[in-house]
Design a protein around this motif. Structure first.
Motif, mmCIF file in Angstrom:
data_model
loop_
_atom_site.group_PDB
_atom_site.id
_atom_site.type_symbol
_atom_site.label_atom_id
_atom_site.label_comp_id
_atom_site.label_asym_id
_atom_site.label_seq_id
_atom_site.Cartn_x
_atom_site.Cartn_y
_atom_site.Cartn_z
ATOM 1 N N LEU A 49 -7.769 -24.052 -33.042
ATOM 2 C CA LEU A 49 -7.494 -22.903 -32.173
ATOM 3 C C LEU A 49 -6.275 -22.116 -32.650
ATOM 4 O O LEU A 49 -6.284 -20.887 -32.673
ATOM 5 C CB LEU A 49 -7.265 -23.366 -30.734
ATOM 6 C CG LEU A 49 -8.502 -23.767 -29.957
ATOM 7 C CD1 LEU A 49 -8.097 -24.390 -28.629
ATOM 8 C CD2 LEU A 49 -9.406 -22.560 -29.729
ATOM 9 N N GLY A 50 -5.223 -22.844 -33.015
ATOM 10 C CA GLY A 50 -4.016 -22.185 -33.513
ATOM 11 C C GLY A 50 -4.292 -21.428 -34.802
ATOM 12 O O GLY A 50 -3.823 -20.297 -34.993
ATOM 13 N N CYS A 79 -11.513 -23.082 -40.643
ATOM 14 C CA CYS A 79 -12.487 -24.054 -40.098
ATOM 15 C C CYS A 79 -13.734 -24.225 -40.965
ATOM 16 O O CYS A 79 -14.721 -24.817 -40.509
ATOM 17 C CB CYS A 79 -12.923 -23.664 -38.681
ATOM 18 S SG CYS A 79 -11.561 -23.554 -37.503
ATOM 19 N N ASP A 80 -13.728 -23.710 -42.211
ATOM 20 C CA ASP A 80 -14.892 -23.830 -43.099
ATOM 21 C C ASP A 80 -16.180 -23.279 -42.501
ATOM 22 O O ASP A 80 -17.270 -23.747 -42.834
ATOM 23 C CB ASP A 80 -15.118 -25.307 -43.502
ATOM 24 C CG ASP A 80 -13.985 -25.801 -44.377
ATOM 25 O OD1 ASP A 80 -13.499 -25.021 -45.219
ATOM 26 O OD2 ASP A 80 -13.577 -26.967 -44.202
ATOM 27 N N ARG A 81 -16.026 -22.337 -41.573
ATOM 28 C CA ARG A 81 -17.226 -21.689 -41.035
ATOM 29 C C ARG A 81 -16.825 -20.356 -40.422
ATOM 30 O O ARG A 81 -15.645 -20.065 -40.239
ATOM 31 C CB ARG A 81 -17.908 -22.579 -39.988
ATOM 32 C CG ARG A 81 -17.089 -22.785 -38.749
ATOM 33 C CD ARG A 81 -17.876 -23.492 -37.651
ATOM 34 N NE ARG A 81 -17.077 -23.565 -36.446
ATOM 35 C CZ ARG A 81 -16.134 -24.482 -36.204
ATOM 36 N NH1 ARG A 81 -15.862 -25.427 -37.071
ATOM 37 N NH2 ARG A 81 -15.451 -24.447 -35.079
ATOM 38 N N GLN A 87 2.498 -15.899 -31.421
ATOM 39 C CA GLN A 87 1.452 -16.011 -30.391
ATOM 40 C C GLN A 87 0.519 -17.189 -30.699
ATOM 41 O O GLN A 87 0.122 -17.947 -29.806
ATOM 42 C CB GLN A 87 0.659 -14.708 -30.294
ATOM 43 C CG GLN A 87 1.188 -13.716 -29.287
ATOM 44 C CD GLN A 87 2.547 -13.146 -29.616
ATOM 45 O OE1 GLN A 87 3.531 -13.428 -28.925
ATOM 46 N NE2 GLN A 87 2.651 -12.383 -30.689
ATOM 47 N N ALA A 88 0.168 -17.345 -31.981
ATOM 48 C CA ALA A 88 -0.716 -18.453 -32.370
ATOM 49 C C ALA A 88 -0.032 -19.800 -32.156
ATOM 50 O O ALA A 88 -0.680 -20.780 -31.776
ATOM 51 C CB ALA A 88 -1.131 -18.285 -33.831
ATOM 52 N N ILE A 89 1.270 -19.837 -32.377
ATOM 53 C CA ILE A 89 2.009 -21.090 -32.146
ATOM 54 C C ILE A 89 1.993 -21.438 -30.658
ATOM 55 O O ILE A 89 1.834 -22.603 -30.283
ATOM 56 C CB ILE A 89 3.445 -20.985 -32.696
ATOM 57 C CG1 ILE A 89 3.415 -20.860 -34.225
ATOM 58 C CG2 ILE A 89 4.281 -22.196 -32.274
ATOM 59 C CD1 ILE A 89 4.761 -20.554 -34.869
ATOM 60 N N LEU A 90 2.111 -20.427 -29.795
ATOM 61 C CA LEU A 90 2.011 -20.690 -28.350
ATOM 62 C C LEU A 90 0.638 -21.274 -28.002
ATOM 63 O O LEU A 90 0.527 -22.213 -27.205
ATOM 64 C CB LEU A 90 2.244 -19.410 -27.535
ATOM 65 C CG LEU A 90 3.613 -18.738 -27.627
ATOM 66 C CD1 LEU A 90 3.662 -17.531 -26.674
ATOM 67 C CD2 LEU A 90 4.769 -19.681 -27.326
#
Lengths: 198, 198
Positions: free
Chosen positions: A90-91, A149-151, B67-70
């Motif tokens: 997700l990050g 994510c390889d996709r 933002q991605a770290i959050l």
């Protein structure tokens, strides 16, 4: 029915149309007349008080901002492949949503705004910054097929439009073969739809 | 141990320090010498090829962009209150991550860069845009305590720093009482930490 408040030539609207098509989600497009300033007046400002397309409604849900709409659609309609549970995944995806908004939005997309709609910019500075951003992305794609994510994920969907539309901003992708190959991969996806300039 | 590559005066680094403190996550701060251009050289560029702080490492995980770290920290350490499952809640939070990066980053944060670090800007234009953004956020907060979900989320953490630091950019919050009250609520949180200017 899901409604996308849309402008045909906006790369940010297009990225939502592309994801809706890839996911096969039925929707209605509501054209917003930017020339008439419809996005800066009620009732549109009730959907997005910042006055920008796209905005999306899905029943009671209202989402503004193209990157946020991708997050919503991926989680709501996409399943785990489109919206992973894992924090690192997700990050990593969220990084590219920011890149789409900031690094790409402030450079490559801005060059296009200038040539298509006359927005005043410092052409030399924006060109230099655009190529610096493209170089980073090309090097990132040198060792992978997709951004994370390889996709295929919403990271690719978020970054693709304005990079694919680089020629509209008089920017050449010739020096970035990994980007060119990635664009080709996206254009081969089942459900792919284009837009003017792509 | 989790390492945050940090610069004390960066509001984007600060928002990560604030979340780490609110979540009680042990971490090490690694100061990046921006004056010496350390962020534009290896080895930092291996953490963030775009050459900007903050960046975070957590074991093998590397995340760039505040933002991605959050997003990563909320999902990894925060539980469902910090990172909801619901698509609408996620989309609504994601809107404000974009607002932090784009609307706030390109206006209020840019005014601060100008006065603190000498970045050249069109002062009158940036001031006008900054107040337009503050007005939208103040109206949004008129009917709620927090930006989304009726509770503190990373939406608040993402938007708070540069708004709280508005005075550094010679911007006044006097006309925005709901924002002022929201800032006070954040400063009362258990685990709150400040930064210079806050």
């Amino acid at each position: 029915m899901l409604k996308l408040y849309d402008f045909l030539l906006s790369g940010n609207c297009y990225k939502v149309r592309l994801l809706l098509s890839l996911l096969g989600v039925e929707h209605e497009l509501v054209a917003v007349d930017l020339k008439a300033g419809e996005h800066k007046k009620t009732p549109f400002l009730q959907l997005n008080p910042f006055g920008q397309v796209p905005a999306l409604t899905d029943g009671d849900v209202v989402i503004r901002d193209s990157q946020a709409i991708l997050v919503y659609l991926a989680r709501r309609y996409g399943g785990a492949d489109w919206f992973p549970e894992d924090a690192a995944a997700l990050g990593n995806i969220a990084q590219w949503l920011s890149t789409a908004s900031k690094e790409i939005g402030n450079t490559i997309a801005t060059a296009r705004l200038h040539y298509l709609f006359g927005t005043p910019i410092d052409v030399a500075a924006v060109e230099k910054q655009s190529y610096a951003v493209l170089k980073v992305i090309d090097e990132h794609l040198a060792t992978r097929q997709w951004l994370e994510c390889d996709r295929l994920t919403i990271a690719d969907i978020a970054c693709f439009p304005y990079i694919g539309l680089a020629a509209d901003g008089k920017l050449s992708l010739d020096a970035y073969p990994h980007i060119v190959a990635w664009i080709d991969r996206i254009k081969q996806l089942p459900g792919y739809v284009g837009m003017p300039g792509l």
